[in-house]
Enzyme design. Structure first.
Site, PDB file in Angstrom:
ATOM      1  CD  GLU A 191      -2.433   1.248   2.806  1.00  0.00           C
ATOM      2  OE1 GLU A 191      -2.677   0.184   3.405  1.00  0.00           O
ATOM      3  OE2 GLU A 191      -2.710   2.360   3.268  1.00  0.00           O
ATOM      4  NE  ARG A 237      -0.531   8.560   5.128  1.00  0.00           N
ATOM      5  CZ  ARG A 237      -0.284   7.778   6.155  1.00  0.00           C
ATOM      6  NH1 ARG A 237       0.728   8.010   6.945  1.00  0.00           N
ATOM      7  NH2 ARG A 237      -1.060   6.733   6.391  1.00  0.00           N
ATOM      8  CB  THR A 281      -3.591   8.168   2.873  1.00  0.00           C
ATOM      9  OG1 THR A 281      -2.633   7.355   3.550  1.00  0.00           O
ATOM     10  CG2 THR A 281      -3.970   9.314   3.787  1.00  0.00           C
ATOM     11  CE  LYS A 306      -5.915   1.769   7.645  1.00  0.00           C
ATOM     12  NZ  LYS A 306      -4.876   2.386   6.802  1.00  0.00           N
TER      13      LYS A 306
HETATM   14  C1  3PG Z   1      -0.436   4.777   8.795  1.00  0.00           C
HETATM   15  O1  3PG Z   1      -1.419   5.453   8.839  1.00  0.00           O
HETATM   16  O2  3PG Z   1       0.694   5.232   8.558  1.00  0.00           O
HETATM   17  C2  3PG Z   1      -0.605   3.327   8.939  1.00  0.00           C
HETATM   18  O3  3PG Z   1      -1.753   3.061   9.641  1.00  0.00           O
HETATM   19  C3  3PG Z   1       0.568   2.667   9.538  1.00  0.00           C
HETATM   20  O4  3PG Z   1       0.610   2.857  10.881  1.00  0.00           O
HETATM   21  P1  3PG Z   1       1.910   2.398  11.652  1.00  0.00           P
HETATM   22  O5  3PG Z   1       3.006   3.379  11.277  1.00  0.00           O
HETATM   23  O6  3PG Z   1       1.538   2.489  13.115  1.00  0.00           O
HETATM   24  O7  3PG Z   1       2.248   1.011  11.220  1.00  0.00           O
END
Ligand code: 3PG
Length: 213
Positions: free
Chosen positions: A45, A49, A73, A134
């Protein structure tokens, strides 16, 4: 229209872990994705961002054999469409909105994994035809006790917990009967990508791929 469960499950069951990635340089995204696939994690994934996230998805989709690259995201219809056009094979969102459900309807070949963190949100998603979800942010939203609490009353829902998952706690999450896989950034964090630590990423991917409940 209901969720394309077959397609979303193909990603969720390809490996126990979906790496969540923040990457901005397509020249780094390609070797990063190769290391993940080589380590045994084909479903990856790439979050929208960074300014060049779509370029990264495009490059991985075109150049990395065996990768199932998705966009993360994804917050609205326009981003969903852009992610599909870049070659994403699945779409992940931290939440669930009617606009996202509409986008998923408009691009039925690219399934949506929407985010939820409460019983009402799970019910809202189930009502919209979404059973693969999720659970985000997994640890702050109640972690394993919350997932266990949701299991009996909302038995149709199966989750990919993400947010606060690590190699240390992943196995316990995976042991929950309503968990199909977990997501996390620990396999390839920004530092490892910046430093082009492809060997380290592959090693962590291998350890994650070997996790079983
Ligand atoms: C995120 O939003 O970056 C993901 O949910 C990953 O979260 P993590 O960095 O706690 O694994």
């Amino acid at each position: 229209m209901a969720q394309n469960i077959e397609r979303v499950e193909a990603v969720m069951t390809a490996a126990p872990v979906i790496p969540v990635l923040v990457v901005d340089d397509p020249k780094k995204a390609v070797p990063m994705a190769r290391a993940l696939v080589k380590g045994g994690l084909p479903g990856i994934e790439i979050t929208l961002r960074t300014p060049n996230a779509l370029e990264c998805i495009r490059a991985v989709a075109a150049e990395v054999e065996g990768a199932l690259v998705g966009a993360g995201t994804v917050l609205d219809h326009a981003q969903y469409e852009a992610a599909v056009k870049a070659g994403s094979t699945f779409i992940v969102s931290p939440g669930a909105t009617d606009n996202l459900f509409k986008a998923a309807e408009d691009f039925p070949e690219v399934p949506l994994l929407p985010g939820v963190s409460t019983a009402s949100e799970v019910m809202y998603a189930l009502e919209a035809g979404y059973q693969r979800l999720k659970f985000f942010p997994a640890v702050p939203a109640g972690g394993i006790p919350m997932l266990k609490g949701l299991a009996s009353p909302l038995a149709a829902a199966k989750f990919c917990p993400t947010g606060g998952i690590s190699l240390q706690n992943a196995r316990d999450f995976l042991a929950c009967p309503n968990v199909l896989c977990v997501g996390g950034s620990w396999i390839a964090d920004s530092k490892a990508i910046d430093e082009e630590d492809w060997a380290g990423i592959e090693e962590r991917a291998r350890a994650a791929a070997a996790l079983t409940a």
